[in-house]
Write a protein that holds these residues in place. Sequence first.
Motif, PDB file in Angstrom:
ATOM      1  N   VAL A 346       0.838  -1.047   0.247  1.00  0.00           N
ATOM      2  CA  VAL A 346       0.118   0.017  -0.174  1.00  0.00           C
ATOM      3  C   VAL A 346       0.734   1.241  -0.071  1.00  0.00           C
ATOM      4  N   LEU A 347       2.039   1.238   0.737  1.00  0.00           N
ATOM      5  CA  LEU A 347       3.008   2.416   0.910  1.00  0.00           C
ATOM      6  C   LEU A 347       3.791   2.613  -0.246  1.00  0.00           C
ATOM      7  N   GLY A 348       4.160   1.468  -0.920  1.00  0.00           N
ATOM      8  CA  GLY A 348       5.135   1.562  -1.997  1.00  0.00           C
ATOM      9  C   GLY A 348       6.221   2.077  -1.685  1.00  0.00           C
ATOM     10  N   SER A 349       7.009   3.302  -2.497  1.00  0.00           N
ATOM     11  CA  SER A 349       8.065   4.004  -1.938  1.00  0.00           C
ATOM     12  C   SER A 349       8.158   5.006  -0.777  1.00  0.00           C
ATOM     13  N   GLN A 350       6.824   5.005  -0.293  1.00  0.00           N
ATOM     14  CA  GLN A 350       6.820   6.064   0.745  1.00  0.00           C
ATOM     15  C   GLN A 350       7.303   5.354   1.955  1.00  0.00           C
ATOM     16  N   ASP A 351       8.033   6.319   2.774  1.00  0.00           N
ATOM     17  CA  ASP A 351       8.709   6.021   4.073  1.00  0.00           C
ATOM     18  C   ASP A 351       7.836   5.701   5.087  1.00  0.00           C
ATOM     19  N   PRO A 352       7.777   4.291   5.568  1.00  0.00           N
ATOM     20  CA  PRO A 352       7.041   3.767   6.526  1.00  0.00           C
ATOM     21  C   PRO A 352       6.959   4.310   7.998  1.00  0.00           C
ATOM     22  N   THR A 353       7.994   5.135   8.195  1.00  0.00           N
ATOM     23  CA  THR A 353       8.076   5.901   9.532  1.00  0.00           C
ATOM     24  C   THR A 353       7.261   7.192   9.346  1.00  0.00           C
ATOM     25  N   LEU A 354       6.971   7.571   8.410  1.00  0.00           N
ATOM     26  CA  LEU A 354       6.416   9.002   8.115  1.00  0.00           C
ATOM     27  C   LEU A 354       4.732   8.781   8.024  1.00  0.00           C
ATOM     28  N   PHE A 355       4.379   7.527   7.435  1.00  0.00           N
ATOM     29  CA  PHE A 355       3.049   7.256   7.136  1.00  0.00           C
ATOM     30  C   PHE A 355       2.556   5.903   7.932  1.00  0.00           C
ATOM     31  N   ALA A 356       1.087   5.869   8.444  1.00  0.00           N
ATOM     32  CA  ALA A 356       0.393   4.798   8.884  1.00  0.00           C
ATOM     33  C   ALA A 356      -0.498   4.085   7.794  1.00  0.00           C
ATOM     34  N   VAL A 357      -0.659   3.025   7.743  1.00  0.00           N
ATOM     35  CA  VAL A 357      -1.724   2.173   7.123  1.00  0.00           C
ATOM     36  C   VAL A 357      -2.677   1.264   8.060  1.00  0.00           C
ATOM     37  N   SER A 358      -4.063   1.705   7.931  1.00  0.00           N
ATOM     38  CA  SER A 358      -4.995   1.102   8.613  1.00  0.00           C
ATOM     39  C   SER A 358      -5.995   0.462   7.746  1.00  0.00           C
ATOM     40  N   TYR A 359      -6.784  -0.542   8.253  1.00  0.00           N
ATOM     41  CA  TYR A 359      -7.682  -1.290   7.367  1.00  0.00           C
ATOM     42  C   TYR A 359      -9.142  -1.161   7.956  1.00  0.00           C
ATOM     43  N   TYR A 360     -10.083  -1.216   7.137  1.00  0.00           N
ATOM     44  CA  TYR A 360     -11.484  -0.995   7.447  1.00  0.00           C
ATOM     45  C   TYR A 360     -12.219  -1.926   6.746  1.00  0.00           C
ATOM     46  N   PRO A 361     -13.800  -2.120   7.237  1.00  0.00           N
ATOM     47  CA  PRO A 361     -14.671  -2.865   6.432  1.00  0.00           C
ATOM     48  C   PRO A 361     -15.575  -2.229   5.506  1.00  0.00           C
ATOM     49  N   THR A 362     -15.562  -0.896   5.486  1.00  0.00           N
ATOM     50  CA  THR A 362     -16.325   0.033   4.771  1.00  0.00           C
ATOM     51  C   THR A 362     -15.696   1.380   4.193  1.00  0.00           C
ATOM     52  N   GLN A 363     -15.930   1.953   3.230  1.00  0.00           N
ATOM     53  CA  GLN A 363     -15.224   3.250   2.591  1.00  0.00           C
ATOM     54  C   GLN A 363     -15.752   4.192   3.740  1.00  0.00           C
ATOM     55  N   VAL A 364     -16.959   4.231   4.176  1.00  0.00           N
ATOM     56  CA  VAL A 364     -17.377   5.178   5.242  1.00  0.00           C
ATOM     57  C   VAL A 364     -16.542   5.385   6.576  1.00  0.00           C
ATOM     58  N   ASP A 365     -16.391   3.880   6.935  1.00  0.00           N
ATOM     59  CA  ASP A 365     -15.161   3.633   8.083  1.00  0.00           C
ATOM     60  C   ASP A 365     -13.899   4.098   7.692  1.00  0.00           C
ATOM     61  N   ALA A 366     -13.471   3.916   6.721  1.00  0.00           N
ATOM     62  CA  ALA A 366     -12.323   4.456   6.266  1.00  0.00           C
ATOM     63  C   ALA A 366     -12.057   6.082   6.254  1.00  0.00           C
ATOM     64  N   ASP A 367     -13.068   6.818   5.802  1.00  0.00           N
ATOM     65  CA  ASP A 367     -13.028   8.205   5.957  1.00  0.00           C
ATOM     66  C   ASP A 367     -13.107   8.649   7.286  1.00  0.00           C
ATOM     67  N   ALA A 368     -13.907   7.892   7.789  1.00  0.00           N
ATOM     68  CA  ALA A 368     -14.022   8.454   9.501  1.00  0.00           C
ATOM     69  C   ALA A 368     -13.224   8.091  10.320  1.00  0.00           C
ATOM     70  N   ARG A 369     -12.055   7.043   9.887  1.00  0.00           N
ATOM     71  CA  ARG A 369     -11.276   6.399  10.687  1.00  0.00           C
ATOM     72  C   ARG A 369     -12.087   5.789  11.942  1.00  0.00           C
ATOM     73  N   MET A 370     -12.746   5.135  11.660  1.00  0.00           N
ATOM     74  CA  MET A 370     -13.489   4.191  12.844  1.00  0.00           C
ATOM     75  C   MET A 370     -13.767   2.713  12.301  1.00  0.00           C
ATOM     76  N   ASN A 371     -14.101   1.914  13.401  1.00  0.00           N
ATOM     77  CA  ASN A 371     -14.200   0.728  13.302  1.00  0.00           C
ATOM     78  C   ASN A 371     -12.910  -0.070  12.366  1.00  0.00           C
ATOM     79  N   ALA A 372     -11.862   0.269  12.875  1.00  0.00           N
ATOM     80  CA  ALA A 372     -10.474  -0.254  12.080  1.00  0.00           C
ATOM     81  C   ALA A 372     -10.474  -1.849  12.456  1.00  0.00           C
ATOM     82  N   PHE A 373      -9.883  -2.857  11.545  1.00  0.00           N
ATOM     83  CA  PHE A 373      -9.756  -3.994  11.906  1.00  0.00           C
ATOM     84  C   PHE A 373      -8.260  -3.894  12.700  1.00  0.00           C
TER      85      PHE A 373
END
Length: 464
Positions: A346-373
């Motif tokens: 998901v990050l590709g060449s982006q520095d993993p120390t500068l960016f965080a990846v999180s995973y969600y069950p719906t697009q709405v949850d991903a936009d709102a940063r809620m109910n992350a797996f």
Amino acid sequence: MKDCLKPYKWLFIAVILFTASHVNAQFNPTLLGDATAIGNDCFQITPDLTNRSGAIWSSDQIDMLNNFIIEFRIYLGTKNGNGADGITFVLKNRVDPLIGTVGQGMGYEGIPNSFAVEFDTWQNPNLNDPTFDHIAMVSGGVNNHGFSQNLAGPIMASPTALDVEDGLEHDVRIEWNATTQTMSVFFDCVLRLTYTGDLINQVFQGRNLNYFGFTSSTGGFSNLQRVCFDYISFVDGIVDINDTSICLGDTVTGVDATVNNATAYSWTPVTGVSNPTVANPTFTPTATTTYTVNITNGCGNAIQEDFTITVGSAPVANSVTDIEVCDDVSNDGVISYDLSQLDSTVLGSQDPTLFAVSYYPTQVDADARMNAFTASSYMNTAICERIYARVESINSNTCYNTTDFEICVSVQPVANPVTEYRLCDDVSNNGSEVFDLSTKDIEVLGAQNPADFNVLYFVSQADA
């Protein structure tokens, strides 16, 4: 021998823009006694009834080490000559709201460690009041102008009239200059009274953080007395514009610099401002910008407010190929999968120390940063589930991007044993014969639907 069902796959990437907004909140002081809120930042402190008192106290502290401005309108009733008693602006070092003595005390008398500007509409000779409605600066909860606690005045409140119980609202501006330690009072746009002194040590016992409010009272005579706030330089809710952060290309809405009784607005710089002459434009800056609004009030005085919009670039959420997993353990269609192993994709060449990846069950949850797996222990609830990955800066979650992919779990198929397949070489008699292995498919599959599976044949286990 095993082969997992390959479902139809599809993929899309969604870029969601964040819209920052701010809405002015109404000033909400504590009300005591007969004080009531009447809307639009206006408060009736006493009704037109005898022997009443009221007070309003802000929970916001004034830092006397900094300049401040308070602008308001006072209404002192309609009973010129026989109305009482007036309104007092008060600063005190105590946090608890309180009301002082009623009647000639104007709800202020007896409040210790305090400074007040009184707008007195009744002559009390025993307090050395003049015959006209007046302004005075007093301290220590003592409003007798013949005592040492009287700091400045009394002076006529109006520069043009002896009485101000005229049924009109009067503009008042109280201004503190922390450098010169000077308190100034303007009435109907005219400077009427000043006092210069070390109020922090002289009045507030060394405290620079103090509380402000208004008190009022009536006695044997009365007037309806109210105050309406136009501008308070240090209070949230009276022109309160917060700094905000957006992604490049976003629009900031909801900013409102409205000041009661203002006559003009001017925003600078004008770049990215929809209309620089209104109180509530929209903003679309392409770089981090500090905007300043100059507000002209009804007296022609300038009020200045500013806020900063920080503009950032959204990170990239790289696409993930749909994932197919065989359930070769429990064979119930439910698997445990570590989604965090996909972070690098998901990050590709982006520095993993500068960016965080999180995973969600719906697009709405991903936009709102809620109910992350919990990424390390994701478990599916359906054969095929779509997962939404969100990438955001570790330092700020304002700018983000999402991508999504599908995880499909196939139950481990059963390869049933087959009967021996023999043919007699009765043609060439060379020990060679053509076998149609597909005729064994039905035996290999057993009760499994042949439409859901492929059966392939190999000459060795290693090849299979």
